[in-house]
Each structure stands twice: as structure tokens, then as C-alpha cells.
Design an enzyme around this catalytic site. Structure first.
Site, PDB file in Angstrom:
ATOM      1  N   PRO A  13      -8.050   5.335 -11.515  1.00 13.40           N
ATOM      2  CA  PRO A  13      -7.735   5.192 -12.932  1.00 13.40           C
ATOM      3  C   PRO A  13      -6.739   4.088 -13.257  1.00 13.40           C
ATOM      4  O   PRO A  13      -5.784   3.863 -12.508  1.00 13.40           O
ATOM      5  CB  PRO A  13      -7.166   6.561 -13.322  1.00 13.40           C
ATOM      6  N   ASN A  14      -7.013   3.437 -14.363  1.00  9.94           N
ATOM      7  CA  ASN A  14      -6.161   2.394 -14.959  1.00  9.94           C
ATOM      8  C   ASN A  14      -6.226   1.052 -14.225  1.00  9.94           C
ATOM      9  O   ASN A  14      -5.657   0.072 -14.691  1.00  9.94           O
ATOM     10  CB  ASN A  14      -4.692   2.860 -15.082  1.00  9.94           C
TER      11      ASN A  14
ATOM     12  N   ARG B   7      -1.919  -4.853 -17.214  1.00  9.29           N
ATOM     13  CA  ARG B   7      -1.139  -3.621 -17.012  1.00  9.29           C
ATOM     14  C   ARG B   7       0.110  -3.917 -16.183  1.00  9.29           C
ATOM     15  O   ARG B   7       0.003  -4.325 -15.010  1.00  9.29           O
ATOM     16  CB  ARG B   7      -2.021  -2.626 -16.247  1.00  9.29           C
TER      17      ARG B   7
ATOM     18  N   TYR C   1       2.165  -4.965 -10.918  1.00 11.96           N
ATOM     19  CA  TYR C   1       0.825  -5.090 -10.317  1.00 11.96           C
ATOM     20  C   TYR C   1       0.304  -6.521 -10.246  1.00 11.96           C
ATOM     21  O   TYR C   1      -0.754  -6.752  -9.658  1.00 11.96           O
ATOM     22  CB  TYR C   1      -0.169  -4.204 -11.083  1.00 11.96           C
TER      23      TYR C   1
ATOM     24  N   ASN D 131      -8.153   2.650  -3.426  1.00 12.01           N
ATOM     25  CA  ASN D 131      -6.895   2.724  -4.150  1.00 12.01           C
ATOM     26  C   ASN D 131      -7.072   3.866  -5.146  1.00 12.01           C
ATOM     27  O   ASN D 131      -7.640   3.671  -6.221  1.00 12.01           O
ATOM     28  CB  ASN D 131      -6.575   1.414  -4.869  1.00 12.01           C
TER      29      ASN D 131
ATOM     30  N   ALA E  42      -3.249   6.796  -9.599  1.00 11.59           N
ATOM     31  CA  ALA E  42      -2.445   7.994  -9.877  1.00 11.59           C
ATOM     32  C   ALA E  42      -2.992   9.239  -9.181  1.00 11.59           C
ATOM     33  O   ALA E  42      -2.226  10.177  -8.877  1.00 11.59           O
ATOM     34  CB  ALA E  42      -2.370   8.218 -11.381  1.00 11.59           C
TER      35      ALA E  42
ATOM     36  N   HIS F 142      -1.442  10.905  -5.994  1.00 12.22           N
ATOM     37  CA  HIS F 142      -0.303  11.821  -6.037  1.00 12.22           C
ATOM     38  C   HIS F 142      -0.667  13.206  -6.545  1.00 12.22           C
ATOM     39  O   HIS F 142       0.182  14.081  -6.614  1.00 12.22           O
ATOM     40  CB  HIS F 142       0.786  11.202  -6.931  1.00 12.22           C
TER      41      HIS F 142
ATOM     42  N   ASP G 130     -10.289  16.053  -0.281  1.00 14.19           N
ATOM     43  CA  ASP G 130     -11.299  16.911   0.348  1.00 14.19           C
ATOM     44  C   ASP G 130     -12.655  16.214   0.414  1.00 14.19           C
ATOM     45  O   ASP G 130     -13.402  16.377   1.388  1.00 14.19           O
ATOM     46  CB  ASP G 130     -11.435  18.235  -0.412  1.00 14.19           C
TER      47      ASP G 130
ATOM     48  N   GLU H 231      -6.571   3.448   2.916  1.00 12.68           N
ATOM     49  CA  GLU H 231      -5.899   3.602   1.613  1.00 12.68           C
ATOM     50  C   GLU H 231      -5.082   2.355   1.299  1.00 12.68           C
ATOM     51  O   GLU H 231      -4.399   1.820   2.173  1.00 12.68           O
ATOM     52  CB  GLU H 231      -4.979   4.834   1.688  1.00 12.68           C
TER      53      GLU H 231
ATOM     54  N   HIS I 155      -2.489   0.506  -1.796  1.00 12.18           N
ATOM     55  CA  HIS I 155      -1.771   0.454  -3.082  1.00 12.18           C
ATOM     56  C   HIS I 155      -1.250  -0.960  -3.257  1.00 12.18           C
ATOM     57  O   HIS I 155      -0.711  -1.538  -2.306  1.00 12.18           O
ATOM     58  CB  HIS I 155      -0.599   1.437  -3.096  1.00 12.18           C
ATOM     59  N   ILE I 156      -1.380  -1.465  -4.450  1.00 12.91           N
ATOM     60  CA  ILE I 156      -0.921  -2.831  -4.732  1.00 12.91           C
ATOM     61  C   ILE I 156       0.602  -2.906  -4.638  1.00 12.91           C
ATOM     62  O   ILE I 156       1.162  -3.815  -4.044  1.00 12.91           O
ATOM     63  CB  ILE I 156      -1.403  -3.258  -6.138  1.00 12.91           C
ATOM     64  N   SER I 157       1.264  -1.914  -5.226  1.00  8.50           N
ATOM     65  CA  SER I 157       2.733  -1.887  -5.225  1.00  8.50           C
ATOM     66  C   SER I 157       3.231  -1.089  -4.022  1.00  8.50           C
ATOM     67  O   SER I 157       2.461  -0.368  -3.377  1.00  8.50           O
ATOM     68  CB  SER I 157       3.234  -1.228  -6.521  1.00  8.50           C
TER      69      SER I 157
ATOM     70  N   ARG J 166       9.339   3.077  -5.512  1.00 12.45           N
ATOM     71  CA  ARG J 166       9.197   3.416  -6.935  1.00 12.45           C
ATOM     72  C   ARG J 166       9.626   4.863  -7.190  1.00 12.45           C
ATOM     73  O   ARG J 166      10.366   5.438  -6.392  1.00 12.45           O
ATOM     74  CB  ARG J 166       7.754   3.130  -7.362  1.00 12.45           C
TER      75      ARG J 166
ATOM     76  N   ARG K 111       5.792   9.131  -6.736  1.00  8.41           N
ATOM     77  CA  ARG K 111       4.782   8.261  -6.109  1.00  8.41           C
ATOM     78  C   ARG K 111       4.913   8.218  -4.586  1.00  8.41           C
ATOM     79  O   ARG K 111       4.088   7.609  -3.903  1.00  8.41           O
ATOM     80  CB  ARG K 111       4.901   6.828  -6.644  1.00  8.41           C
TER      81      ARG K 111
END
Ligand code: DQA
Length: 147
Positions: free
Chosen positions: A11-12, A19, A24, A75, A78, A81, A88, A99, A101-103, A108, A112
Site C-alpha cells: 500500500p501507498n 509521497r 522515500y 515490499n 505498512a 508491521h 502466512d 523482503e 524496504h526503501i527506508s 524510524r 516500524r
């Protein structure tokens, strides 16, 4: 046959580029997808990109990956978390998971710092910006070449 890698963005991430660019960066989701496909082409793998803002749609895309893709780069955004369902699904299909994550999620907010996905991932990359997608795809290809 070329390895087939599925890249999932949660999402997002469709808002990348506009954003929170301080966190990001300025690259868009199209830039990310182009980087992922090119990384695959340069290393003999076929990369398919998928993005959704819906948890159930991501779960269903993971189910559909069975017999189609050799690795999943994700990725979960949200949902990292919060989502036991995505975790599953990933363990359910038994396809290797990378996995990203950009950040750097560890520098943070506290909420997170924990990802439900990490325990079922072969690698976890964070804080490299969008280069983390290329790093994750390369890790997947290296593992598939070794297998
Ligand atoms: C993110 C980090 C998450 O905490 C956040 O919810 C995102 C993006 C990252 O790529 O840095 O949406 O996964």
C-alpha cells in the site's frame, strides 16, 4: 528456462515520487518497476511487477505465484508491521521470499521496527533506497543459480 521473479509492492507505494520524498526519494513506482525488470534482463531472469493497496489482493497474488514464479521480492509497506495474513500466505506457498524496504525502518518510529514478514524472508534489505530492489533481485537470482 529463465528464472521468474515476482516483485510485490504494498500500500501507498503507487504514490512513490510524491509521497514523503525526504524519506522515500523522488523515484516513482514506474521507475522501480523499470529498475526491477532491467535487473532481471541483465541477469537472465524474468521479472513481473505487482502493486496493490489491498491486503487480500496481495494474499491472492502470492497464492497465484505457485508454479509460476521461483522467488518473491516484496515490499509489504505498512502491512509489514500488521499482516499475519501476508506472512502466512508467503510461508504457505513455500517460494523463497526477499523482503525490501526503501527506508531504514529501524531508524524510524518504533512501530516500524518489527516486520511480521522478516521471519519468513531469506533476506531483509532496508535503507538502500530503491537500489534495494536490485539488491534483492540479485540475491534471489544468485540463490536460484546455486540451487
Ligand atoms: C516501507 C516502510 C514502511 O514502514 C512503510 O509503511 C512503507 C514503506 C519502505 O519501503 O521503507 O509504506 O516499507
Amino acid at each position: 528456462m529463465a528464472h521468474s521473479i515476482l516483485v510485490i509492492n504494498g500500500p501507498n507505494l503507487n504514490l512513490l515520487g510524491t509521497r514523503e520524498p525526504g524519506i522515500y526519494g523522488a523515484s516513482t513506482l514506474e521507475d522501480v518497476n523499470a529498475l526491477c525488470v532491467k535487473t532481471g534482463v541483465d541477469n537472465g531472469a524474468e521479472v513481473t511487477c505487482f502493486q496493490s493497496n489491498y491486503e487480500g489482493a496481495i494474499v491472492e497474488e502470492i497464492h497465484a505465484a505457485r508454479g509460476k514464479h521461483d522467488a518473491i521480492v516484496i515490499n509489504p509497506a505498512a502491512y509489514s508491521h500488521t499482516s499475519v495474513a501476508i506472512r502466512d500466505a508467503l510461508s504457505g506457498v513455500a517460494i523463497p521470499v526477499y523482503e525490501i524496504h526503501i527506508s531504514n525502518i529501524h531508524t524510524r518510529e518504533e512501530f516500524r521496527h518489527h516486520s511480521f514478514i522478516s521471519a519468513v524472508a531469506k533476506t531483509v534489505v532496508c535503507g538502500m533506497g530503491i537500489k534495494g530492489y536490485a539488491a534483492s533481485i540479485n540475491a534471489a537470482i544468485a540463490d536460484l543459480n546455486e540451487a
